[in-house]
Design a protein around this motif. Structure first.
Motif, PDB file in Angstrom:
ATOM      1  N   MET A  27       0.832  -1.197   0.000  1.00  0.00           N
ATOM      2  CA  MET A  27       0.000   0.000   0.000  1.00  0.00           C
ATOM      3  C   MET A  27       0.870   1.252   0.000  1.00  0.00           C
ATOM      4  O   MET A  27       0.588   2.232  -0.656  1.00  0.00           O
ATOM      5  CB  MET A  27      -0.884  -0.011   1.229  1.00  0.00           C
ATOM      6  CG  MET A  27      -2.143   0.761   1.050  1.00  0.00           C
ATOM      7  SD  MET A  27      -3.444   0.094   2.059  1.00  0.00           S
ATOM      8  CE  MET A  27      -2.988   0.685   3.655  1.00  0.00           C
ATOM      9  N   LYS A  28       1.953   1.179   0.755  1.00  0.00           N
ATOM     10  CA  LYS A  28       2.819   2.357   0.845  1.00  0.00           C
ATOM     11  C   LYS A  28       3.401   2.726  -0.513  1.00  0.00           C
ATOM     12  O   LYS A  28       3.383   3.875  -0.913  1.00  0.00           O
ATOM     13  CB  LYS A  28       3.953   2.099   1.831  1.00  0.00           C
ATOM     14  CG  LYS A  28       3.648   2.692   3.192  1.00  0.00           C
ATOM     15  CD  LYS A  28       4.778   2.447   4.134  1.00  0.00           C
ATOM     16  CE  LYS A  28       4.295   2.553   5.571  1.00  0.00           C
ATOM     17  NZ  LYS A  28       5.148   1.845   6.491  1.00  0.00           N
TER      18      LYS A  28
ATOM     19  N   THR B 278       0.736   4.255  -2.617  1.00  0.00           N
ATOM     20  CA  THR B 278       0.389   5.636  -2.285  1.00  0.00           C
ATOM     21  C   THR B 278       1.519   6.584  -2.665  1.00  0.00           C
ATOM     22  O   THR B 278       1.276   7.707  -3.077  1.00  0.00           O
ATOM     23  CB  THR B 278       0.082   5.778  -0.787  1.00  0.00           C
ATOM     24  OG1 THR B 278       1.087   5.062  -0.089  1.00  0.00           O
ATOM     25  CG2 THR B 278      -1.275   5.244  -0.452  1.00  0.00           C
TER      26      THR B 278
ATOM     27  N   ARG C  23       1.060   7.449  -6.149  1.00  0.00           N
ATOM     28  CA  ARG C  23      -0.029   8.403  -6.291  1.00  0.00           C
ATOM     29  C   ARG C  23       0.425   9.802  -5.938  1.00  0.00           C
ATOM     30  O   ARG C  23       0.097  10.783  -6.573  1.00  0.00           O
ATOM     31  CB  ARG C  23      -1.151   8.012  -5.345  1.00  0.00           C
ATOM     32  CG  ARG C  23      -2.350   7.497  -6.105  1.00  0.00           C
ATOM     33  CD  ARG C  23      -3.400   7.129  -5.121  1.00  0.00           C
ATOM     34  NE  ARG C  23      -3.789   5.769  -5.385  1.00  0.00           N
ATOM     35  CZ  ARG C  23      -4.666   5.113  -4.648  1.00  0.00           C
ATOM     36  NH1 ARG C  23      -5.185   5.688  -3.583  1.00  0.00           N
ATOM     37  NH2 ARG C  23      -4.997   3.903  -4.954  1.00  0.00           N
ATOM     38  N   LEU C  24       1.213   9.830  -4.874  1.00  0.00           N
ATOM     39  CA  LEU C  24       1.722  11.109  -4.405  1.00  0.00           C
ATOM     40  C   LEU C  24       2.523  11.794  -5.499  1.00  0.00           C
ATOM     41  O   LEU C  24       2.369  12.980  -5.782  1.00  0.00           O
ATOM     42  CB  LEU C  24       2.638  10.835  -3.212  1.00  0.00           C
ATOM     43  CG  LEU C  24       2.588  11.906  -2.160  1.00  0.00           C
ATOM     44  CD1 LEU C  24       1.990  11.309  -0.915  1.00  0.00           C
ATOM     45  CD2 LEU C  24       3.961  12.401  -1.892  1.00  0.00           C
TER      46      LEU C  24
ATOM     47  N   GLY D  22      15.095  41.334  -4.913  1.00  0.00           N
ATOM     48  CA  GLY D  22      16.039  40.233  -4.755  1.00  0.00           C
ATOM     49  C   GLY D  22      17.486  40.675  -4.708  1.00  0.00           C
ATOM     50  O   GLY D  22      18.341  39.968  -4.211  1.00  0.00           O
TER      51      GLY D  22
ATOM     52  N   ALA E  43      22.526  40.765  -7.583  1.00  0.00           N
ATOM     53  CA  ALA E  43      23.008  39.430  -7.950  1.00  0.00           C
ATOM     54  C   ALA E  43      21.868  38.594  -8.520  1.00  0.00           C
ATOM     55  O   ALA E  43      22.033  37.874  -9.506  1.00  0.00           O
ATOM     56  CB  ALA E  43      23.611  38.740  -6.733  1.00  0.00           C
ATOM     57  N   VAL E  44      20.701  38.715  -7.899  1.00  0.00           N
ATOM     58  CA  VAL E  44      19.523  38.015  -8.403  1.00  0.00           C
ATOM     59  C   VAL E  44      19.149  38.543  -9.787  1.00  0.00           C
ATOM     60  O   VAL E  44      18.751  37.782 -10.671  1.00  0.00           O
ATOM     61  CB  VAL E  44      18.335  38.185  -7.422  1.00  0.00           C
ATOM     62  CG1 VAL E  44      17.055  37.657  -8.032  1.00  0.00           C
ATOM     63  CG2 VAL E  44      18.633  37.484  -6.119  1.00  0.00           C
TER      64      VAL E  44
ATOM     65  N   GLN F 249      21.506  36.896 -12.228  1.00  0.00           N
ATOM     66  CA  GLN F 249      21.185  35.463 -12.328  1.00  0.00           C
ATOM     67  C   GLN F 249      19.905  35.227 -13.116  1.00  0.00           C
ATOM     68  O   GLN F 249      19.840  34.347 -13.978  1.00  0.00           O
ATOM     69  CB  GLN F 249      21.024  34.853 -10.925  1.00  0.00           C
ATOM     70  CG  GLN F 249      22.307  34.618 -10.177  1.00  0.00           C
ATOM     71  CD  GLN F 249      23.296  33.778 -10.949  1.00  0.00           C
ATOM     72  OE1 GLN F 249      22.912  32.858 -11.655  1.00  0.00           O
ATOM     73  NE2 GLN F 249      24.568  34.113 -10.851  1.00  0.00           N
TER      74      GLN F 249
ATOM     75  N   GLY G  80      26.947  41.173  -0.947  1.00  0.00           N
ATOM     76  CA  GLY G  80      26.010  40.790  -1.999  1.00  0.00           C
ATOM     77  C   GLY G  80      25.092  41.929  -2.397  1.00  0.00           C
ATOM     78  O   GLY G  80      24.440  41.886  -3.423  1.00  0.00           O
TER      79      GLY G  80
ATOM     80  N   ASP H 138      20.133  44.525   6.271  1.00  0.00           N
ATOM     81  CA  ASP H 138      19.906  43.913   4.965  1.00  0.00           C
ATOM     82  C   ASP H 138      19.018  44.719   4.025  1.00  0.00           C
ATOM     83  O   ASP H 138      18.587  44.212   3.013  1.00  0.00           O
ATOM     84  CB  ASP H 138      19.368  42.494   5.117  1.00  0.00           C
ATOM     85  CG  ASP H 138      17.994  42.491   5.763  1.00  0.00           C
ATOM     86  OD1 ASP H 138      17.603  43.523   6.326  1.00  0.00           O
ATOM     87  OD2 ASP H 138      17.317  41.459   5.690  1.00  0.00           O
TER      88      ASP H 138
END
Lengths: 285, 273
Positions: free
Chosen positions: B8-9, B12, B15-16, B70, B73-74, B77, B158, B182
């Motif tokens: 059964m595991k 499932t 299915r997951l 962000g 740097a973001v 990227q 950063g 920050d």
């Protein structure tokens, strides 16, 4: 027909339960997969115990942050635990039950206040107080410890009141019948009987304190340097991840995940301690 | 009994996985619209980009523009990875990995040195500022202020503002005692609340609870930046993968137009030209 419906319900519940557990497993796997390579490459000892954190230069020593996290957490426990336990004793033993029924939910409401609000109060009120009366930059370990000490109160008080409330009334009556004063009954009998629950509350609160990020970022000052006094500013493990995740690439990013591994291990240890202690209580009772 | 639960595991679990795939497909399906672009990066330029996007969308209601923050740097990227059509970066010099991108300067931004209004110091020589931020000059009395220690407040590693600032004033290594915050907003709050503090932030984000210091006797103002006498200035880049096309090209064109540049200037930034 009925049996089939039963089975179906069982399976659906199993899927839901497994998805909750699998997310924990996936998070753990992911953090360890990303974080362990750099610890192996650098050597665990150098990663944990060198003090140079300069990502641009390729130096990743998290010792100052470990120390900062421990100082902040310890400070928070020194402030929060006595207040919380005293509060729990007071609510259970010295006031009528109706007061407990009103005050306890009110204290638990403290847990619902967003941590950024605590941080804001710390920046606006606490940090200037510390700077003007004790010196230093104000944004410091002390400020973070005080804010966290208040933040963990609901955890300590709520679990401790439950533990003290679960002590059978016959213990109280027995102590009083033997001629003990109220305070003697509390500290010689009731606290002893409720000890495991109280310790568990402190350990769970410690987990919360060490993992708290937002409030600490706002009030701790975030200097990456080994602190020498509680008035120094310092950066905790969680703050480092929050600060640098957005811009980190390559080894720097791996190092941040490695910090995640360190936190994960610390919190897992604390939680297992708490579980063992709580289980000890139920089997003995 | 045991065997059946194991079976059964696995079932499932399968299915997951199926449910997960379905959710992922659904998410991908609705996040892409036909006429929309995304900008991501520099938090210093983000408010201005949002304002410009708002104006542009008011004129072209069928187009969607999403602006994300962000950090620089973001921005680089996400322009490289294609997560955003346009990356925003406020660095003095673009790093090596950004050389593959097409860049255009859309605005300039003065970085202001700020202190508490009660601080008697009004001017710092560039060399003094460098010494303060490197941690070698540690008392306000050495630069004409009261006899109290200097609390240096910096952005996090950063941050584009920090990278530009350190390059501009020549700090090789930031003072180890510096407080780190920050965002520009928390720098502002820290300095407002501390008479000993000195920090830096984008000129457009300074408010009247802060005092701006002159640098080498030049105040940080739009006029001085345009005249070229104020030295702490950085460009704001928009980055695209290859030459901008379609909607991205149209929006960058709008930002560089007279209308767009006026909007930038009205809100406290300095036009590109």
């Amino acid at each position: 027909m009925k049996a089939r419906a039963e089975k179906l319900a069982q399976r659906i519940l199993l899927v839901i339960a497994l998805s909750a557990i699998s997310s924990l497993i996936l998070i753990a796997l992911f953090i360890f997969k990303e974080g362990t390579p750099i610890m192996v490459k650098m050597g665990l000892r150098r990663f944990l115990f060198s003090s140079e954190w300069e990502p641009q230069a390729g130096l990743f020593g998290i010792y100052p942050m470990i120390v900062a996290s421990l100082w902040v957490t310890l400070g928070a426990m020194l402030i929060g635990a006595p207040l919380g336990i005293a509060g729990a004793i007071f609510l259970n033993e010295f006031v009528p039950k109706t007061v407990l029924r009103i005050v306890k939910p009110a204290i638990e409401l403290l847990a619902g206040i967003p941590s950024v609000v605590y941080g804001f109060i710390g920046v606006m009120v606490l940090a200037p107080l510390i700077r003007n009366h004790l010196g230093g930059p104000g944004l410091s370990i002390l400020a973070a410890a005080v804010i966290l000490g208040v933040m963990i109160l609901p955890t300590v008080i709520s679990i401790s009141t439950d533990a003290i409330g679960a002590v059978p009334n016959s213990y109280r009556e027995g102590a009083l019948a033997l001629g003990a004063t109220r305070w003697q009954a509390v500290h010689m009998v009731i606290l002893k009987a409720a000890r495991s629950g109280i310790i568990a509350s402190i350990i769970l609160a410690m987990g919360r304190a060490i993992g708290e990020t937002m409030a600490v970022i706002m009030v701790a000052g975030n200097t990456v340097k080994l602190p020498h006094s509680v008035l120094n500013s310092a950066r905790t493990l969680t703050a480092t991840i929050a600060f640098e995740m957005a811009s980190a690439t390559g080894r720097h990013r791996e190092a941040l995940f490695a910090i995640g591994v360190v936190l994960f291990v610390i919190i897992m240890l604390l939680n297992s301690f708490a579980t063992v202690i709580l289980r000890g209580r139920t089997t003995r009772a | 009994m045991q065997k059946s639960t194991v079976g059964m595991k696995t079932l499932t679990l399968k299915r997951l996985a199926l449910v997960g795939c379905a959710a992922a497909v659904a998410l991908c399906g609705c996040s892409r619209q036909s006429a929309s672009i995304t900008l991501a990066g520099s938090t210093a330029f983000q408010p201005f980009a949002e304002k410009l996007a708002e104006q542009y969308m008011a004129a072209h209601p069928d187009i969607g523009i999403t602006v994300q923050g962000g950090g620089s740097a973001v921005g680089i990227q996400s322009a490289l990875s294609g997560a955003a059509q346009i990356g925003m970066a406020d660095l003095l010099e673009l790093p090596a990995e950004a050389q593959a991108l097409t860049s255009v300067v859309v605005a300039r931004d003065g970085i202001a040195l700020v202190v508490h209004p009660a601080n008697p110091v009004t001017n710092l020589a560039l060399a003094q500022a460098r010494a303060i931020f490197s941690g070698t000059l540690r008392n306000w009395k050495d630069v004409g202020g009261a006899d109290q220690p200097i609390t240096v407040v910096s952005r996090e590693a950063g941050s584009g503002t920090r990278a530009s600032f350190e390059k501009l004033i020549g700090v090789v290594k930031l003072s180890p005692d510096a407080l780190v915050q920050d965002s520009s907003g928390t720098i502002r709050e820290t300095v407002i609340n501390d008479q000993r503090a000195v920090g830096y932030l984008s000129h457009g984000l300074v408010n009247d609870k802060l005092k701006m210091l002159q640098v080498d006797d030049q105040e940080c103002s739009t006029d001085k930046v345009i005249a070229g006498t104020y030295s702490l200035v950085r460009p704001i880049f928009l980055l695209t993968k290859g030459a901008p096309e379609g909607l991205a090209k149209a929006f960058i064109g709008y930002i560089l137009s007279t209308n767009g540049q006026q909007c930038i200037q009205r809100n406290g930034l300095i036009p590109a030209q």
